[in-house]
Write a protein that holds these residues in place. Structure first.
Motif, PDB file in Angstrom:
ATOM      1  N   GLN A   8      38.503  43.874  17.952  1.00 19.51           N
ATOM      2  CA  GLN A   8      39.780  44.579  17.721  1.00 19.51           C
ATOM      3  C   GLN A   8      40.236  45.294  18.995  1.00 19.51           C
ATOM      4  N   ASP A   9      39.280  45.924  19.668  1.00 20.13           N
ATOM      5  CA  ASP A   9      39.606  46.623  20.917  1.00 20.13           C
ATOM      6  C   ASP A   9      40.052  45.632  21.990  1.00 20.13           C
ATOM      7  N   LEU A  10      39.293  44.547  22.126  1.00 18.46           N
ATOM      8  CA  LEU A  10      39.570  43.561  23.180  1.00 18.46           C
ATOM      9  C   LEU A  10      40.966  42.950  23.028  1.00 18.46           C
ATOM     10  N   LEU A  11      41.336  42.646  21.789  1.00 13.65           N
ATOM     11  CA  LEU A  11      42.584  41.905  21.569  1.00 13.65           C
ATOM     12  C   LEU A  11      43.801  42.799  21.376  1.00 13.65           C
ATOM     13  N   PHE A  12      43.594  43.986  20.797  1.00 11.64           N
ATOM     14  CA  PHE A  12      44.755  44.807  20.453  1.00 11.64           C
ATOM     15  C   PHE A  12      44.631  46.282  20.832  1.00 11.64           C
ATOM     16  N   ARG A  13      43.551  46.931  20.388  1.00 10.28           N
ATOM     17  CA  ARG A  13      43.560  48.387  20.460  1.00 10.28           C
ATOM     18  C   ARG A  13      43.399  48.922  21.886  1.00 10.28           C
ATOM     19  N   GLN A  14      42.594  48.218  22.698  1.00 12.45           N
ATOM     20  CA  GLN A  14      42.388  48.647  24.088  1.00 12.45           C
ATOM     21  C   GLN A  14      43.019  47.669  25.068  1.00 12.45           C
ATOM     22  N   ALA A  15      43.959  46.877  24.586  1.00 11.53           N
ATOM     23  CA  ALA A  15      44.646  45.900  25.445  1.00 11.53           C
ATOM     24  C   ALA A  15      46.050  46.413  25.733  1.00 11.53           C
ATOM     25  N   TYR A  16      46.462  46.256  26.978  1.00 15.34           N
ATOM     26  CA  TYR A  16      47.752  46.778  27.423  1.00 15.34           C
ATOM     27  C   TYR A  16      48.480  45.717  28.250  1.00 15.34           C
ATOM     28  N   THR A  17      49.797  45.800  28.246  1.00 17.06           N
ATOM     29  CA  THR A  17      50.586  45.008  29.183  1.00 17.06           C
ATOM     30  C   THR A  17      50.284  45.528  30.584  1.00 17.06           C
ATOM     31  N   GLU A  18      49.776  44.648  31.443  1.00 20.59           N
ATOM     32  CA  GLU A  18      49.320  45.088  32.766  1.00 20.59           C
ATOM     33  C   GLU A  18      50.321  44.702  33.857  1.00 20.59           C
ATOM     34  N   ASP A  19      50.524  45.633  34.768  1.00 21.76           N
ATOM     35  CA  ASP A  19      51.384  45.395  35.931  1.00 21.76           C
ATOM     36  C   ASP A  19      50.570  45.166  37.193  1.00 21.76           C
ATOM     37  N   ARG A  20      49.342  45.681  37.203  1.00 28.76           N
ATOM     38  CA  ARG A  20      48.545  45.673  38.425  1.00 28.76           C
ATOM     39  C   ARG A  20      47.164  45.085  38.118  1.00 28.76           C
ATOM     40  N   PHE A  21      46.750  44.199  39.020  1.00 26.38           N
ATOM     41  CA  PHE A  21      45.513  43.460  38.821  1.00 26.38           C
ATOM     42  C   PHE A  21      44.615  43.594  40.050  1.00 26.38           C
ATOM     43  N   THR A  22      43.323  43.302  39.860  1.00 31.44           N
ATOM     44  CA  THR A  22      42.443  43.169  41.013  1.00 31.44           C
ATOM     45  C   THR A  22      42.820  41.863  41.737  1.00 31.44           C
ATOM     46  N   GLY A  23      42.248  41.650  42.901  1.00 34.12           N
ATOM     47  CA  GLY A  23      42.569  40.436  43.656  1.00 34.12           C
ATOM     48  C   GLY A  23      41.839  39.186  43.177  1.00 34.12           C
ATOM     49  N   GLU A  24      40.983  39.357  42.181  1.00 33.71           N
ATOM     50  CA  GLU A  24      40.156  38.235  41.724  1.00 33.71           C
ATOM     51  C   GLU A  24      41.017  37.091  41.164  1.00 33.71           C
ATOM     52  N   ALA A  25      40.711  35.877  41.597  1.00 35.83           N
ATOM     53  CA  ALA A  25      41.479  34.713  41.156  1.00 35.83           C
ATOM     54  C   ALA A  25      41.193  34.381  39.696  1.00 35.83           C
ATOM     55  N   VAL A  26      42.126  33.671  39.073  1.00 31.90           N
ATOM     56  CA  VAL A  26      41.965  33.200  37.692  1.00 31.90           C
ATOM     57  C   VAL A  26      41.650  31.712  37.745  1.00 31.90           C
ATOM     58  N   PRO A  27      40.398  31.339  37.465  1.00 25.00           N
ATOM     59  CA  PRO A  27      40.033  29.924  37.600  1.00 25.00           C
ATOM     60  C   PRO A  27      40.616  29.072  36.475  1.00 25.00           C
ATOM     61  N   GLU A  28      40.797  27.798  36.774  1.00 21.17           N
ATOM     62  CA  GLU A  28      41.339  26.885  35.763  1.00 21.17           C
ATOM     63  C   GLU A  28      40.436  26.818  34.533  1.00 21.17           C
ATOM     64  N   ASP A  29      39.137  26.957  34.733  1.00 18.09           N
ATOM     65  CA  ASP A  29      38.213  26.933  33.586  1.00 18.09           C
ATOM     66  C   ASP A  29      38.580  27.974  32.530  1.00 18.09           C
ATOM     67  N   ALA A  30      38.991  29.149  32.995  1.00 19.84           N
ATOM     68  CA  ALA A  30      39.359  30.205  32.041  1.00 19.84           C
ATOM     69  C   ALA A  30      40.577  29.785  31.224  1.00 19.84           C
ATOM     70  N   LEU A  31      41.544  29.145  31.895  1.00 18.58           N
ATOM     71  CA  LEU A  31      42.756  28.727  31.190  1.00 18.58           C
ATOM     72  C   LEU A  31      42.463  27.578  30.230  1.00 18.58           C
ATOM     73  N   ARG A  32      41.523  26.723  30.603  1.00 16.95           N
ATOM     74  CA  ARG A  32      41.113  25.647  29.685  1.00 16.95           C
ATOM     75  C   ARG A  32      40.428  26.236  28.449  1.00 16.95           C
ATOM     76  N   ALA A  33      39.637  27.290  28.649  1.00 15.84           N
ATOM     77  CA  ALA A  33      38.967  27.934  27.507  1.00 15.84           C
ATOM     78  C   ALA A  33      39.993  28.614  26.597  1.00 15.84           C
ATOM     79  N   VAL A  34      41.011  29.239  27.203  1.00 14.13           N
ATOM     80  CA  VAL A  34      42.079  29.857  26.401  1.00 14.13           C
ATOM     81  C   VAL A  34      42.778  28.787  25.558  1.00 14.13           C
ATOM     82  N   HIS A  35      43.126  27.685  26.199  1.00 16.47           N
ATOM     83  CA  HIS A  35      43.820  26.617  25.473  1.00 16.47           C
ATOM     84  C   HIS A  35      42.964  26.075  24.336  1.00 16.47           C
ATOM     85  N   ASP A  36      41.677  25.875  24.630  1.00 11.31           N
ATOM     86  CA  ASP A  36      40.773  25.310  23.612  1.00 11.31           C
ATOM     87  C   ASP A  36      40.714  26.204  22.375  1.00 11.31           C
ATOM     88  N   LEU A  37      40.905  27.506  22.574  1.00 11.71           N
ATOM     89  CA  LEU A  37      40.913  28.444  21.439  1.00 11.71           C
ATOM     90  C   LEU A  37      42.269  28.471  20.736  1.00 11.71           C
TER      91      LEU A  37
END
Lengths: 195, 195
Positions: A8-37
């Motif tokens: 509940q925290d991860l998806l809604f209660r402690q999740a916010y619209t973010e404007d600022r991120f760390t410099g860490e890249a978002v790998p394609e594997d993560a996006l494939r896992a999101v799609h698979d879900l």
């Protein structure tokens, strides 16, 4: 709630619209896992109109940025990844394969462009929400941006009107974590009534 | 995926659009818990246009049923609870309170009815998706139904055009459980492209 508190925290209660991120890249594997879900989420007649353009090059990011308001431009150019979410305006051509239970579905939308446009916007938005939830499920943060010149983005990326832009989503690991102020939400009784 | 496998199953992988439910009632407490969770989901300018009408009486269910196709009518009349999801066409009047960071937001939508309608449809649909996810998070099942006569439902429930119908959602405990066939979903490479 059957969903455990950490989820509940991860998806809604402690999740916010973010404007600022760390410099860490978002790998394609993560996006494939999101799609698979989130591809499992429901749409009307299983139409799945959402299409996702991953703007990884400086050139593609620049093509989008010129159609954003200044504040959205700065945060978009600084994000590790920007996804341009759009809907396929010819989604109905896939329905014989995606929803064989109702062979007349494609014709229904072919005959009524207004219904087709409304349905793409509505079901693409359902899928956009599943995508935002999925990004959070992957431990990433999303910064959805709807303040852009839609017809400008459409001309830039979809010159043949084959798709229509829906939402820009900046994605990465959040620079800030933990609780913070949130804009006010409507109360249960402001949203619901019983008939 | 940071989200644990049980939560993935509950929300997406083992969740299905349900047509048939047990006779068990859906208490208001469950709906309050869903709202308390999913009201946190993001909308543009925090506009929250979604409104939910809980059709609990036989009379209200009957008013809806006459605007549904026959197959949707039967499953809707048999469901423990039917929620009529709609959008508030005057959502922008709440923006000074809901999004004080941008005092011009209400005027933006007041001046452009087309933008207002599109924004209500898009953001109401985002919230409808959060609601479907929330229903599943509560251990309930949802049967979203978009096959209805929208103008008929609007005339029936919103004679002053104050709201517009979006989606009908039947809610209850599913009669069937466990994996079952699912209509085909688009592959990652059919949905995504990198630019």
């Amino acid at each position: 709630m059957l969903l455990d508190p950490a989820a509940q925290d991860l998806l809604f209660r402690q999740a916010y619209t973010e404007d600022r991120f760390t410099g860490e890249a978002v790998p394609e594997d993560a996006l494939r896992a999101v799609h698979d879900l989130v591809r499992n989420g429901p749409t009307a007649f299983n139409q799945q109109p959402l299409r996702i353009h991953l703007l990884r090059s400086a050139a593609s990011r620049g093509r989008l940025a010129r159609h954003l308001s200044r504040s959205n431009r700065e945060k978009t150019l600084a994000a590790p990844l920007t996804a341009l979410l759009a809907v396929d305006n010819a989604f109905h051509l896939r329905l014989p394969e995606l929803f064989p239970a109702f062979p007349g579905a494609a014709a229904l939308y072919a005959e009524d462009p207004g219904l087709r446009e409304r349905s793409a916007l509505m079901n693409g938005s359902l899928q956009a929400a599943y995508f935002l939830v999925g990004i959070r499920a992957a431990g990433l943060a999303a910064g959805p941006v709807s303040g852009f010149d839609q017809s400008g983005v459409d001309r830039e990326f979809f010159p043949d009107a084959e798709q229509s832009a829906l939402l820009v989503v900046n994605i990465g690991r959040p620079a800030a974590t933990g609780p913070r102020p949130r804009a006010p939400r409507l109360a249960y009784d402001e949203v619901h009534r019983t008939l």
